[in-house]
Design a protein around this motif. Structure first.
Motif, PDB file in Angstrom:
ATOM      1  N   ALA A 157     -56.492  28.462-100.448  1.00  0.00           N
ATOM      2  CA  ALA A 157     -57.856  28.062 -99.642  1.00  0.00           C
ATOM      3  C   ALA A 157     -58.893  28.661-100.600  1.00  0.00           C
ATOM      4  O   ALA A 157     -58.523  30.045-101.131  1.00  0.00           O
ATOM      5  N   LYS A 203     -61.710  30.596 -96.789  1.00  0.00           N
ATOM      6  CA  LYS A 203     -60.605  30.812 -96.055  1.00  0.00           C
ATOM      7  C   LYS A 203     -60.706  30.643 -94.366  1.00  0.00           C
ATOM      8  O   LYS A 203     -61.888  30.780 -94.067  1.00  0.00           O
ATOM      9  N   TYR A 204     -59.642  30.169 -94.009  1.00  0.00           N
ATOM     10  CA  TYR A 204     -59.466  30.089 -92.467  1.00  0.00           C
ATOM     11  C   TYR A 204     -59.064  31.544 -91.951  1.00  0.00           C
ATOM     12  O   TYR A 204     -57.860  31.934 -92.340  1.00  0.00           O
ATOM     13  N   TRP A 205     -59.818  32.085 -91.059  1.00  0.00           N
ATOM     14  CA  TRP A 205     -59.155  33.469 -90.486  1.00  0.00           C
ATOM     15  C   TRP A 205     -59.655  33.750 -89.226  1.00  0.00           C
ATOM     16  O   TRP A 205     -60.808  34.101 -89.038  1.00  0.00           O
ATOM     17  N   SER A 262     -62.455  25.350 -93.302  1.00  0.00           N
ATOM     18  CA  SER A 262     -61.894  25.861 -94.615  1.00  0.00           C
ATOM     19  C   SER A 262     -61.814  24.800 -95.529  1.00  0.00           C
ATOM     20  O   SER A 262     -61.825  23.674 -95.340  1.00  0.00           O
ATOM     21  N   SER A 264     -44.791  28.579 -94.702  1.00  0.00           N
ATOM     22  CA  SER A 264     -45.255  28.090 -93.577  1.00  0.00           C
ATOM     23  C   SER A 264     -45.933  26.440 -93.693  1.00  0.00           C
ATOM     24  O   SER A 264     -45.875  25.590 -93.059  1.00  0.00           O
ATOM     25  N   SER A 284     -48.573  25.552 -88.254  1.00  0.00           N
ATOM     26  CA  SER A 284     -49.139  26.303 -88.944  1.00  0.00           C
ATOM     27  C   SER A 284     -50.622  25.792 -89.278  1.00  0.00           C
ATOM     28  O   SER A 284     -50.605  24.797 -90.111  1.00  0.00           O
ATOM     29  N   GLY A 285     -51.889  26.662 -88.989  1.00  0.00           N
ATOM     30  CA  GLY A 285     -53.032  26.166 -89.272  1.00  0.00           C
ATOM     31  C   GLY A 285     -53.251  25.430 -90.738  1.00  0.00           C
ATOM     32  O   GLY A 285     -53.496  24.456 -90.997  1.00  0.00           O
ATOM     33  N   SER A 286     -52.848  26.467 -91.697  1.00  0.00           N
ATOM     34  CA  SER A 286     -53.041  25.937 -93.231  1.00  0.00           C
ATOM     35  C   SER A 286     -52.187  24.755 -93.565  1.00  0.00           C
ATOM     36  O   SER A 286     -52.514  24.067 -94.424  1.00  0.00           O
ATOM     37  N   ARG A 291     -53.645  21.269 -94.262  1.00  0.00           N
ATOM     38  CA  ARG A 291     -54.453  20.908 -95.468  1.00  0.00           C
ATOM     39  C   ARG A 291     -53.252  20.531 -96.527  1.00  0.00           C
ATOM     40  O   ARG A 291     -53.749  20.403 -98.055  1.00  0.00           O
ATOM     41  N   SER A 303     -49.512  36.320 -90.147  1.00  0.00           N
ATOM     42  CA  SER A 303     -50.998  36.042 -89.896  1.00  0.00           C
ATOM     43  C   SER A 303     -51.517  35.736 -88.506  1.00  0.00           C
ATOM     44  O   SER A 303     -52.419  35.809 -88.035  1.00  0.00           O
ATOM     45  N   HIS A 306     -54.838  36.593 -87.318  1.00  0.00           N
ATOM     46  CA  HIS A 306     -56.034  35.729 -86.820  1.00  0.00           C
ATOM     47  C   HIS A 306     -56.457  36.398 -85.439  1.00  0.00           C
ATOM     48  O   HIS A 306     -57.546  36.286 -85.141  1.00  0.00           O
ATOM     49  N   LEU A 329     -61.915  38.105 -96.763  1.00  0.00           N
ATOM     50  CA  LEU A 329     -60.601  37.788 -95.859  1.00  0.00           C
ATOM     51  C   LEU A 329     -60.073  39.351 -95.708  1.00  0.00           C
ATOM     52  O   LEU A 329     -59.727  39.785 -94.631  1.00  0.00           O
ATOM     53  N   ASP A 374     -54.198  35.406-100.792  1.00  0.00           N
ATOM     54  CA  ASP A 374     -54.032  35.063 -99.458  1.00  0.00           C
ATOM     55  C   ASP A 374     -53.624  36.053 -98.337  1.00  0.00           C
ATOM     56  O   ASP A 374     -54.244  36.927 -99.005  1.00  0.00           O
ATOM     57  N   ALA A 375     -53.050  35.768 -97.442  1.00  0.00           N
ATOM     58  CA  ALA A 375     -52.705  37.016 -96.705  1.00  0.00           C
ATOM     59  C   ALA A 375     -51.712  37.836 -96.959  1.00  0.00           C
ATOM     60  O   ALA A 375     -50.667  37.610 -96.556  1.00  0.00           O
TER      61      ALA A 375
HETATM   62  O1  PMV Z   1     -51.823  29.042 -91.683  1.00  0.00           O
HETATM   63  P1  PMV Z   1     -51.686  30.245 -91.116  1.00  0.00           P
HETATM   64  O2  PMV Z   1     -51.779  30.774 -89.612  1.00  0.00           O
HETATM   65  O3  PMV Z   1     -50.598  31.092 -91.972  1.00  0.00           O
HETATM   66  O4  PMV Z   1     -53.059  31.236 -91.690  1.00  0.00           O
HETATM   67  C1  PMV Z   1     -53.298  31.372 -93.171  1.00  0.00           C
HETATM   68  C2  PMV Z   1     -54.749  31.948 -93.373  1.00  0.00           C
HETATM   69  C3  PMV Z   1     -54.848  32.123 -94.879  1.00  0.00           C
HETATM   70  O5  PMV Z   1     -53.845  31.812 -95.624  1.00  0.00           O
HETATM   71  C4  PMV Z   1     -55.022  33.731 -94.907  1.00  0.00           C
HETATM   72  C5  PMV Z   1     -56.096  31.332 -95.348  1.00  0.00           C
HETATM   73  C6  PMV Z   1     -56.147  29.790 -95.511  1.00  0.00           C
HETATM   74  O6  PMV Z   1     -57.289  29.352 -95.272  1.00  0.00           O
HETATM   75  O7  PMV Z   1     -55.222  29.588 -95.922  1.00  0.00           O
END
Ligand code: PMV
Length: 361
Positions: free
Chosen positions: A27, A30-32, A44, A124, A163-165, A168, A221, A225, A271, A312-313
């Motif tokens: 990203a 970022k999505y957080w 994001s 993920s 998983s949100g990311s 994408r 994560s 979140h 982030l 990233d995280a």
């Molecule tokens: O997809 P998740 O829930 O693992 O969240 C990932 C969040 C970040 O990687 C930190 C930022 C992003 O937008 O990918």
């Protein structure tokens, strides 16, 4: 868009198998922070990667006596992994309303990553998107009339519920996820390809991933979140991300690398600032992360070359640079940064074209 399978009297294939290879992504904005179920608190945008990917083969055979439960075996790199199963079971629970056929099959899921599992690279995004795509291939057999657009959007929609990311990781290049007023058709439910013109500076952008810490993350994560609820700076952070998307549109069309680098680095540090100011607070960066960041800043100041970082995280550093400056910047990485990597490990990646189907029977 309604992603529920409509017909109730569908003819299900007896058996088959399908294999998808799906990439990871990094990203830029970022999505957080999220709301139930997997709705992002802010939009994001990411680069889809090329070599960092998961390959998943899904074998399915119709159950003789469906008992209302899911039934799947899971093999990771050829070996059964019971510890991965709860995450998949939870994913199946979340998506069942949209792919009700999953209870009608016995599944074998065989999955492997192009990067070592213990590399600290989040699998993920690539893993959930690969599995979502396999399920969409079954749906396409059941309802062959679905369009390519529907297939792609629903794959992203399902992946998001894992998983949100992961939402994408279906398409290539630059991908956005989450509603933003500037992005026509953008949605919190699924990701879409970035719809505007992109300067040639950003084509084949390079991402060298420095593996600073390969251990399991101390804070997942999901927990991170959730700490954005009641976070003192959450509203300002969500506004910043929205605003950065406006700024990025300008940057992506003009090719302004200096502004690109400051926006991307600011996003990474914002982030991590959210993590450090949550309650409870936590730090995912390691001393080597800081050393690398400072080396990048020194090198950039000395040479004027357009190299920047994002995070990233986790503690690993993604070093981003344009293809045209690849030779000099890669030399710098090898000579000055690789020493900070655990066992000298790093991954050379770049922007990729999205997920591909490898086999289908
Ligand atoms: O997809 P998740 O829930 O693992 O969240 C990932 C969040 C970040 O990687 C930190 C930022 C992003 O937008 O990918």
């Amino acid at each position: 868009m309604d992603f529920k399978l409509q017909s109730t009297s569908l003819l299900l294939p007896e058996q088959g198998s399908v294999t998808w290879k799906s990439p990871s992504n990094i990203a830029l904005v970022k999505y957080w922070g999220k709301k139930p179920v997997q709705i992002p608190a802010n939009p994001s945008i990411s680069f889809t990667l090329d070599t960092s990917a998961t390959t998943t083969k899904l074998t399915y055979s119709k159950r003789e006596h469906p008992n209302g439960n899911y039934n799947f075996e899971l093999l990771f790199e050829g070996k059964p992994r019971e510890d991965f199963k709860p995450k998949i079971a939870k994913f199946f629970e979340r998506i069942e309303a949209y792919v009700p056929f999953i209870k009608a099959y016995d599944f074998v899921i065989e999955t492997s990553n192009s990067f070592p599992h213990s590399s600290g690279i989040a699998s993920s995004a690539s893993g959930m998107s690969a599995l979502a795509l396999c399920l969409m291939s079954i749906e396409k057999k059941i309802t062959p009339q679905i369009t390519q657009e529907y297939f792609t959007k629903k794959a992203s929609f399902l992946a998001r519920l894992g998983s949100g990311s992961a939402s994408r990781s279906i398409e290539g290049g630059l991908v956005t996820w989450g509603h933003h007023e500037m992005l026509p058709g953008s949605s919190n439910d699924f990701a879409s390809k970035y719809p505007f013109e992109v300067h040639s500076n950003f084509i084949n952008y390079q991402d060298t991933i420095l593996l600073v810490d390969k251990g399991e993350k101390k804070v997942s994560s999901t927990v991170g979140h959730n700490l954005m609820h009641n976070h003192p700076f959450s509203e300002a952070r969500f506004a910043q991300a929205n605003n950065n998307l406006f700024k990025l549109k300008e940057i992506l069309s003009s090719g302004d690398l200096t502004s690109f680098m400051s926006l991307v680095e600011s996003e990474a540090l914002s982030l991590h600032a959210m993590m450090m100011t949550s309650m409870p607070y936590f730090i995912l960066m390691k001393p080597a992360t800081m050393e690398i960041i400072n080396k990048i800043w020194d090198f950039r100041e000395k040479t004027g070359l357009p190299v920047c970082f994002t995070l990233d995280a986790g503690a690993n550093v993604h070093v981003l640079y344009p293809e045209t400056d690849k030779v000099k910047i890669y030399e710098f990485i090898k000579n000055e940064l690789v020493a900070y990597c655990q066992k000298g490990h790093y991954i050379c990646d770049q922007v990729g074209n999205g997920a591909t189907v490898l086999a289908e029977q």
